[in-house]
Design an enzyme around this catalytic site. Structure first.
Site, PDB file in Angstrom:
ATOM      1  N   TYR A  45     -18.610  -5.328  26.729  1.00  0.00           N
ATOM      2  CA  TYR A  45     -17.779  -6.330  26.180  1.00  0.00           C
ATOM      3  C   TYR A  45     -16.438  -6.840  27.027  1.00  0.00           C
ATOM      4  CZ  TYR A  45     -19.766  -4.148  22.086  1.00  0.00           C
ATOM      5  OH  TYR A  45     -20.720  -3.380  21.214  1.00  0.00           O
ATOM      6  N   HIS A  46     -16.763  -6.820  28.526  1.00  0.00           N
ATOM      7  CA  HIS A  46     -15.733  -7.124  29.431  1.00  0.00           C
ATOM      8  C   HIS A  46     -15.872  -8.147  30.480  1.00  0.00           C
ATOM      9  CE1 HIS A  46     -14.206  -2.682  28.403  1.00  0.00           C
ATOM     10  NE2 HIS A  46     -13.863  -3.686  27.497  1.00  0.00           N
ATOM     11  N   PRO A  47     -16.712  -9.311  30.009  1.00  0.00           N
ATOM     12  CA  PRO A  47     -17.158 -10.308  30.987  1.00  0.00           C
ATOM     13  C   PRO A  47     -15.711 -11.084  31.517  1.00  0.00           C
ATOM     14  CG  PRO A  47     -17.401 -11.082  28.791  1.00  0.00           C
ATOM     15  CD  PRO A  47     -17.151  -9.723  28.457  1.00  0.00           C
TER      16      PRO A  47
END
Length: 530
Positions: free
Chosen positions: A464-466
């Protein structure tokens, strides 16, 4: 009514911007959020994040394109669609990243982003309830706390990591990032403190701040090359003379909106029948994310958070403790412990991160798993693969195309394989092994490098770190300049994780708030520069 600033997206960055830019009572600020207000109780109870993946009305619920190196699977990308954005649905881990990350940013985007400057903002934002030293702040809007009641298995994970020669680390934002320990979280009195709760709610009574929810922006409007406002489905919101639109929709939505507004790769826009205002090939490019793989095990006992009839009495006690005192198991952020390691001692900073969960976790929590178990995540923090956000349709309501290109660079797979082997060693180290009945994933039969690689391709997911799709830089090819101003037009900025020139070695929520604070200060210091 017209506004001096229109902020698109009330997430981790947008709420900070709304707070800072509306502090002057003569400045009219409008904050627009596509999702609803953050009233759902599952948002505020930390353990409620286990249910949030199911709540599509609070979540954009994106899917990637089939990923070539991951058996052509489409990966689920949850992103917050609610006040607070992803800070209202995430695991609340407070992490700044590594100082070297920001030295690299300074090389690419100038001294505004160097470590001493951004560190001062992190400290100013913080109200740390436990750590009181030069690395932390007190009295800021963002409360940072220790977990009130960490699971005993989380402490066992820390001991197991130390048994594998990783140092114990009580503060990942202090002297060093390396090692294992319990995470600090953005919670106040045992309840989630999202960006909305920390920065927006305290100032919602300002008469010069207008909040619009359940309103998706379709495009930025222009007169010539100057932004004049934004177009919603049923109305237009206008800028006052000299005002600015600030996109804070995040790594997916900000480049999507730029392209819908005619700013992006010209040939792609023309193919979609959209007029080209500014041909900017890098809009949507430079997409980076942390790819993650897990090791899981069934337990001998019932120490974990379980889905079983025997867990019901604990759940009742946890609900009572949470409601009465803001304590107990329902204050858990689920990813309670973790740490940082190097796949090679020669690395200049950690490139592996662990998230330990004292429970089974499958498919982002969307698939229930009966019984008592543990899940240990490991991700590649500094991947070299880069993907792209592109248009799938000229319809503003249609989601964009996400091509993450995971493992597209040949160095990324060996790094993740190294991390998977280390995670497995930790899981089977004596402090954890004494609790374990059997490894369930990848499973004891998966031993060879070839089999482990096949497992990564079959199971790896986002953590969840784009970031990076509207990268800022000193070079003319960058989408934004170092102050977040979109190149080629006037009166338009981007302020969110999409402007990161490189992905950071850690969780991205606190850095996104720091980005918003930095750009807000640029705007306030130079109110006429747009």
């Amino acid at each position: 009514m017209s506004f001096d600033y229109i902020i698109v997206g009330a997430g981790s960055a947008g709420c900070v911007l709304a707070n800072r830019l509306s502090a002057n009572p003569k400045t009219r600020v409008c904050l627009i959020e596509a999702g609803p207000a953050d009233r759902n109780p599952m948002i505020h109870m930390p353990f409620g994040l286990a249910a949030l993946a199911h709540m599509r009305w609070l979540n954009w619920g994106y899917q990637t394109e089939p990923e070539a190196q991951l058996n052509h699977r489409r990966l689920f990308w949850p992103r917050g669609r609610v006040l607070g954005g992803s800070s209202s649905i995430n695991a609340m881990i407070y992490m700044r990243g590594h100082p070297q990350d920001y030295r690299d940013w300074a090389r690419l985007a100038g001294p505004l982003w160097d470590w001493p400057r951004v560190r001062a903002i992190f400290v100013a934002h913080e109200d740390n309830q436990t750590l009181r030293d030069d690395h932390h702040g007190q009295g800021g809007p963002l409360t940072v706390s220790d977990l009130t009641d960490p699971n005993p298995l989380s402490r066992a994970f820390v001991a197991a990591g130390m048994d594998c020669q990783l140092p114990g680390n009580p503060d990942f934002n202090g002297v060093t990032q390396d090692g294992v320990g319990l995470y600090q979280v953005t919670q106040r009195n045992g309840r989630r403190l999202s960006s909305a709760q920390a920065f927006l709610v305290p100032v919602l009574d300002r008469p010069n701040l207008t909040l619009v929810t359940k309103a998706q922006v379709h495009q930025v409007t222009f007169a010539g090359r100057r932004a004049t406002g934004v177009q919603l489905r049923d109305r237009t919101l206008a800028l006052a003379e000299g005002g600015e639109v600030i996109l804070s929709g995040g790594t997916i939505n900000s480049p999507h909106l730029l392209m819908l507004s005619g700013i992006g790769p010209g040939a792609q826009l023309q193919a979609m029948g959209l007029p080209v205002l500014h041909d900017a090939p890098e809009v949507g490019a430079n997409l980076a994310d942390h790819l993650d793989i897990t090791v899981q095990a069934a337990l001998k006992g019932r120490e974990a958070i379980g889905i079983a009839p025997s867990f019901l009495p604990r759940a009742v006690r946890a609900a009572w403790a949470y409601l009465r005192r803001g304590q107990g198991e329902f204050t858990s952020n689920v990813a309670e412990a973790g740490g940082f390691a190097r796949s090679d001692p020669a690395r200049d900073r950690p490139n592996l991160q662990f998230h330990f969960i004292p429970a089974y976790l499958h498919d982002h929590g969307r698939r229930l798993s009966l019984g008592y178990g543990v899940t240990l995540h490991v991700c590649d923090l500094l991947p070299k693969s880069r993907g792209r956000i592109s248009l799938a349709s000229p319809d503003p309501m249609a989601p964009p195309r996400i091509t993450a290109n995971y493992l597209g660079h040949p160095e990324d797979l060996p790094t993740l394989l190294s991390g998977l082997k280390l995670a497995r060693r930790i899981l089977h180290a004596p402090p954890l092994a004494r609790h374990i009945l059997s490894e369930t994933l990848p499973g004891p039969q998966v031993v060879s490098d070839e089999a482990l690689v096949a497992d990564i391709r079959a199971r790896a997911e986002t953590i969840y770190h784009p970031v990076g799709t509207c990268r800022m830089g000193l070079d003319a090819a960058s989408v934004t300049d170092p102050q977040g101003r979109v190149r080629g037009v006037q009166g338009l900025r981007v302020a969110d994780a999409s402007v990161m020139p490189q992905i950071i070695a850690g969780n991205t929520n606190a850095p996104t708030m720091m980005i918003a604070e930095t750009i807000a200060r640029c705007i306030l210091d130079q109110p006429s520069a747009s």
